[in-house]
Motif scaffolding. Structure first.
Motif, PDB file in Angstrom:
ATOM      1  N   MET A   1      65.564   3.126  14.739  1.00 48.34           N
ATOM      2  CA  MET A   1      65.677   4.367  15.637  1.00 48.34           C
ATOM      3  C   MET A   1      66.176   5.515  15.283  1.00 48.34           C
ATOM      4  O   MET A   1      65.650   6.480  15.544  1.00 48.34           O
ATOM      5  CB  MET A   1      66.623   3.634  16.860  1.00 48.34           C
ATOM      6  CG  MET A   1      66.702   4.270  18.117  1.00 48.34           C
ATOM      7  SD  MET A   1      67.995   3.492  19.043  1.00 48.34           S
ATOM      8  CE  MET A   1      67.882   4.308  20.593  1.00 48.34           C
ATOM      9  N   VAL A   2      67.555   5.539  14.215  1.00 50.42           N
ATOM     10  CA  VAL A   2      67.861   6.791  13.820  1.00 50.42           C
ATOM     11  C   VAL A   2      67.169   7.106  12.438  1.00 50.42           C
ATOM     12  O   VAL A   2      67.357   8.119  12.054  1.00 50.42           O
ATOM     13  CB  VAL A   2      69.296   6.752  13.662  1.00 50.42           C
ATOM     14  CG1 VAL A   2      69.951   6.525  15.000  1.00 50.42           C
ATOM     15  CG2 VAL A   2      69.659   5.646  12.744  1.00 50.42           C
TER      16      VAL A   2
ATOM     17  N   TYR B   1      74.809   9.898  14.706  1.00 55.12           N
ATOM     18  CA  TYR B   1      74.522   8.509  15.267  1.00 55.12           C
ATOM     19  C   TYR B   1      75.644   7.784  14.826  1.00 55.12           C
ATOM     20  O   TYR B   1      75.083   6.549  14.365  1.00 55.12           O
ATOM     21  CB  TYR B   1      73.215   8.238  15.356  1.00 55.12           C
ATOM     22  CG  TYR B   1      72.008   9.235  15.445  1.00 55.12           C
ATOM     23  CD1 TYR B   1      72.148   9.396  16.907  1.00 55.12           C
ATOM     24  CD2 TYR B   1      71.305   9.916  14.532  1.00 55.12           C
ATOM     25  CE1 TYR B   1      70.974  10.714  17.341  1.00 55.12           C
ATOM     26  CE2 TYR B   1      70.358  10.670  14.863  1.00 55.12           C
ATOM     27  CZ  TYR B   1      70.193  10.967  16.244  1.00 55.12           C
ATOM     28  OH  TYR B   1      69.166  11.938  16.520  1.00 55.12           O
TER      29      TYR B   1
ATOM     30  N   ARG C   1      77.655   5.755  16.462  1.00 53.47           N
ATOM     31  CA  ARG C   1      77.633   4.467  17.285  1.00 53.47           C
ATOM     32  C   ARG C   1      76.264   3.503  16.960  1.00 53.47           C
ATOM     33  O   ARG C   1      76.518   2.489  16.936  1.00 53.47           O
ATOM     34  CB  ARG C   1      77.372   4.780  18.753  1.00 53.47           C
ATOM     35  CG  ARG C   1      78.684   5.364  19.622  1.00 53.47           C
ATOM     36  CD  ARG C   1      79.512   4.154  19.549  1.00 53.47           C
ATOM     37  NE  ARG C   1      80.749   4.548  20.211  1.00 53.47           N
ATOM     38  CZ  ARG C   1      81.011   4.470  21.645  1.00 53.47           C
ATOM     39  NH1 ARG C   1      79.987   3.893  22.196  1.00 53.47           N
ATOM     40  NH2 ARG C   1      82.069   4.803  22.251  1.00 53.47           N
ATOM     41  N   ASN C   2      75.188   4.018  16.672  1.00 53.61           N
ATOM     42  CA  ASN C   2      74.050   3.260  16.204  1.00 53.61           C
ATOM     43  C   ASN C   2      74.584   2.487  14.987  1.00 53.61           C
ATOM     44  O   ASN C   2      74.082   1.412  14.921  1.00 53.61           O
ATOM     45  CB  ASN C   2      73.088   4.320  15.833  1.00 53.61           C
ATOM     46  CG  ASN C   2      71.748   4.276  17.013  1.00 53.61           C
ATOM     47  OD1 ASN C   2      72.215   4.929  17.996  1.00 53.61           O
ATOM     48  ND2 ASN C   2      70.788   3.836  16.742  1.00 53.61           N
TER      49      ASN C   2
END
Lengths: 79, 497, 140, 125, 95
Positions: free
Chosen positions: B187-188, B208, B210-211
């Motif tokens: 996703m990132v 990001y 948290r990711n």
């Protein structure tokens, strides 16, 4: 389209909870099949028609039949 | 034969040999020739690959010649090629052992299925070790979890089916968690190639955090579940105890290790050690590792069934590997990498000797081992060597991994871990030493105290002797393995190649 | 399952299902679908046949030996196509570089090895689905 | 997370997480083993939903080139391709789990975990 | 009792997951990091590289064909595993 998406997601969650709560295994499998079909529609909305077809054939079709086959050889009700 | 395609040839020979096994008749001459012929070729090719990588550096292999970003890529460094060689050699020895031994547990007509599954197991383990692509890793992992369940459930007993079902459910939760973790990384970063993912993460991780954190916790939980770190080990004792002897040997020797090695890949190659240190997930890993080391040994002490005892000792040994990972230093990493191979040698020796005892005598209670050394001196001798290695007696490879681990703990300024390692050695001694001592010294009322030769068939004797020799050789000359690790370290510690 | 209506309808509908499955497989590189979906559709048609006529009847058409051979053949076929790539151009699973005929864009014959692989996958998925179902429901 | 539109924008992610948790709860708590297999299936579809949602781009088309129109605004095709593989993997695991269940029912006469454990205890005594 | 404990733990996990969503890329955003040069490569070069129209098909059978080989192996593994569990009754009885 966005709200349809929202409704389908809510429907999926409701189906999952229903599967979890139902004591009758055949009903649980039927609900799970409808869950798969809704998932296929959701994948059409997400612009992934290939997965939608595969999910409809494998997830809703073959998996359901396999589950029903097992239930027909075992007990129908969950204790 | 172009030498650049060696990794593909290794995998393809295993795969073709696996899928054509059901076609041939069980235990016919042709069956054995085909099985061992392909295993022999795979060994040769793995050795050639090792030599090639040693002489010309890490090998990157792209399928279909696509750029590494869009296609699938294998990255074979020095350590990986050594691990692949270890996997195929030790698995071959276990397969040789199983030609006689497996008929104890399963009927003759099922043996083709068994060998198909073992070959697929080797295929998936080698693939998982070599791959440099996140989704390809997942595909291999699913083959591995299916086959490793299936070689337990192949024995027609209800305890096997139950243990295998438990393993399948927990294993699938593990792989689904790992897939979710991979999805969060994708996703990132937008990449599936591990090297490119690492490069992207080192630039975007501040945006990001948290990711990265959530994905890493899902991946660690999933791999911890599959590698059986302490609170997540509940599937392991049942599975190892009821499985056929050669299956437990192969499971204990490599399946959990491959998952531990995958965690090393994730921590060092995908996320990168700087990011790991910043979000300090390694501190939590260390706690689990220490609990695993201590509790695994504690549980092992009370066991009456010898295979169950060895299973719990595996839990504690996986703890060592995780401890090495969590130290997040060069020495800690090399200790982990060393212990993967050292423990594979020791545990396969232990399980195979126990298998030989079960084959010959049909006993598996710890208390029945009294005086057994007079009847099976070779087998129990090999058992004692590996057991002493587990305790950490100098001269056997288990000592060297504890030594490296202690050095690493000292270097990063956490000598408290050395205390835990010593406690664990002491606990290991409590449950391993009595077996070796009573086997050779204690009088048994059932047997005569006369030294005999153990009349095992050669196919059972040879693998045990070779593996025990392997334990001693890598114990006296740890540099055989360490030189590979030293060369491979840059591919783990620096970004890119 | 001695219902005449079920049997008649099944007999009527199965050719169309299979035709559709074959269509999905052959057009996998042009439209949604492909080996997995098409194979599952063909497999589902045989499952329907088993449900209507019983397992013995389906096996007389498609014996377990045939499905086993197709499963093994599917993997071998895939590897064989990959090895063609190595033999011709030195690239495992190479397509254009291995000299597969690429055809005209947008027609059924295009894409070189892609349609060959898709047909292999389709047959394999179909036979696996059938034999999984037979194993699950069969009493011994 | 304060305003409603963020929730509606990210509803697929939220739904995927919720389904994942529901599946996990089913696997961990249910005594019936068949329900556990369904629970694993729900978890798998949840992750697939998450993965495909990553590739979705608002207003883009399905990734099939139309030679007459020739536009190139498509959703990300890579997650879709991977999940196609994932679905087949999921059905393989389900089939194997179900075959184990049939075996267990033959041996124990039940699929309830607590009854199986009880029978096993009786057999061990 | 145990079930409630699991339920509470999982609910907490869900809250953590959902609350961290606002630090993640928004869904459907054209600027999301996953929609990068790799995805664009597939979209722009499929026609030239493989000469077919379905990009997903191109990915699974050409760009990432090795995954699909692994996946057919998964199918083969599952059928072998099922056969090994449920015995050999499926073999035609006449033979």
């Amino acid at each position: 389209m966005r709200y349809l998406n929202l409704i389908l997601i809510l429907f999926l969650i409701a189906c999952a909870i229903a599967v979890e709560r139902t004591k009758d295994l055949v009903s649980a499998i039927v609900i799970f099949a409808s869950y798969s079909l809704v998932m296929a529609i959701l994948w059409l909305i997400l612009r992934a028609p290939d997965i939608a077809m595969t999910e409809a054939a494998i997830g809703a079709g073959v998996t359901t039949v396999l589950f029903i086959g097992v239930i027909s050889r075992t007990r129908r009700m969950e204790k | 034969m172009n030498s650049a395609h060696l990794p593909v040839y290794i995998l393809l020979i295993l795969l073709v040999s696996a899928v054509t096994t059901p076609l041939t008749k069980a235990n016919s001459k042709f069956f054995n020739i085909k099985l061992f012929g392909s295993l022999f070729f795979v060994n040769i090719l793995a050795l050639l690959q090792l030599l090639m990588v040693w002489s010309s550096g890490p090998l990157r292999y792209s399928f279909g010649n696509w750029d590494s970003a869009i296609g699938i890529e294998f990255l074979i460094d020095e350590y990986t090629s050594l691990l692949v060689l270890a996997i195929v050699i030790i698995s071959t020895l276990i397969v040789i052992f199983s030609t006689k031994d497996i008929l104890l547990d399963i009927s003759k007509e099922k043996t083709p299925s068994y060998y198909t599954l073992v070959l697929l197991l080797m295929f998936s383990m080698s693939g998982m070790v070599m791959t440099n692509d996140l989704f390809n890793l997942y595909v291999f992992m699913e083959i591995l979890s299916l086959t490793s369940c299936a070689i337990i459930s192949i024995k027609d007993h209800r305890a096997n089916t139950m243990a295998s079902f438990k393993y399948l459910m927990l294993g699938t939760i593990g792989s689904v968690s790992i897939l979710l973790g991979i999805a969060m990384l994708y996703m990132v970063t937008g990449h599936l190639n591990m090297t490119l993912t690492n490069e992207t993460i080192s630039t975007v991780w501040q945006f990001y955090p948290r990711n990265i954190l959530i994905s890493l916790s899902f991946i660690t939980t999933g791999l911890g579940l599959k590698a059986a770190i302490f609170p997540l080990h509940i599937w392991l004792p049942d599975a190892y105890t009821v499985a056929p002897n050669s299956s437990s040997a192969i499971l204990a020797a490599f399946v959990t290790k491959v998952y531990a090695f995958t965690l090393i890949k994730f921590v060092y190659r995908v996320i990168g050690i700087e990011v790991i240190k910043t979000i300090s997930i390694n501190e939590y890993l260390a706690i689990f590792a220490v609990i695993s080391i201590i509790m695994g040994s504690m549980f092992a002490i009370g066991q009456k069934d010898i295979k169950r005892m060895l299973a719990y000792s595996s839990v504690s040994q996986i703890g060592y590997i995780f401890l090495g990972i969590s130290l997040s230093s060069e020495l800690g990493l090399s200790a982990s990498l060393f212990h993967i191979i050292a423990h594979a040698l020791m545990k396969s020796t232990l399980f195979l000797t126990v298998g030989a005892v079960i084959y010959k005598k049909g006993i598996r209670k710890v208390s029945d081992f009294d005086g057994l050394g007079y009847e099976m001196p070779l087998t129990l001798g090999a058992f004692s060597i590996a057991a002493l290695g587990m305790i950490g007696i100098p001269g056997i490879n288990g000592f060297m991994s504890k030594w490296y681990l202690s050095l690493a703990a000292f270097e990063v300024g956490k000598p408290i871990f050395i205390v835990f390692i010593l406690i664990s050695s002491f606990l290991n001694a409590i449950y391993f030493l009595p077996i070796g001592i009573s086997a050779f010294l204690k009088e048994s009322m059932y047997r005569e105290q006369v030294m005999q030769k153990d009349d095992l068939p050669l196919s059972l004797k040879a693998p045990i002797v070779l593996l025990a020799l392997g334990c001693i050789i890598t114990g006296i000359f740890p540099d055989i393995i360490m030189s590979f690790i030293e060369r491979a370290l840059p591919t783990f510690l620096s970004i890119g190649l | 399952m001695d219902d005449l209506i079920v049997k008649t309808v099944t007999k009527l509908i199965i050719p169309f299902i299979q035709l559709y499955g074959i269509f999905v497989i052959l057009h996998g590189h042009l439209s949604p679908g492909g080996g997995f979906a098409g194979g599952a559709i063909i497999g589902a048609s045989f499952i329907l046949l088993t449900l209507a006529f019983g397992i013995e009847y389906t096996k007389s058409i498609l014996s377990a030996k045939v499905t086993e051979r197709v499963e093994i053949g599917g993997v071998i076929w895939y590897i064989f196509i990959g090895l063609i790539g190595i033999a011709i151009s030195g690239v495992f699973l190479g397509n254009r570089v291995a000299g597969f005929p690429m055809g005209t864009f947008g027609s059924v014959i295009s894409g070189g090895m892609i349609s060959l692989i898709t047909i292999g996958i389709g047959l394999k998925v179909a036979s696996t689905m059938i034999s999984l179902f037979h194993h699950i429901i069969e009493e011994d | 997370m304060s305003n409603l539109s963020t929730i509606i924008d990210n509803i697929n992610y939220i739904g995927a997480f919720t389904l994942f948790i529901i599946g996990l709860y089913t696997v961990l708590t249910h005594s019936n083993l068949l329900k556990r297999v369904i629970g694993v299936n729900i978890m798998e579809t949840a992750v697939f939903l998450f993965f495909v949602s990553i590739g979705y781009i608002r207003g883009a088309n399905a990734p099939i080139i139309n030679p007459e129109v020739g536009d190139t605004f498509f959703v990300n095709p890579l997650p879709s391709a991977m999940i196609l593989t994932g679905i087949v993997v999921a059905v393989s695991i389900t089939a194997y789990g179900l075959s184990l269940l049939i075996r267990l029912y033959k041996d124990y006469g039940t699929l309830e975990l607590d009854e199986i454990i009880k029978k096993e205890e009786i057999a061990n005594e | 009792m145990k079930n409630y404990l699991i339920l509470i733990t999982l609910t907490l996990l869900l809250i953590v997951l959902v609350s961290s969503l606002n630090e993640m890329p928004v869904m459907g955003d054209i600027a999301s990091p996953a929609y990068n040069e790799v995805a664009e490569y597939y979209i722009n070069n499929t026609q030239e590289d493989t000469n077919i129209t379905n990009i997903i098909s191109a990915i699974i059978t050409d760009y990432r064909a090795f995954d699909t080989l692994g996946e057919t192996t998964v199918l083969f593994t599952s059928i072998t595993a099922v056969v090994s569990v449920l015995g050999f009754s499926i073999k035609d009885k006449k033979e």
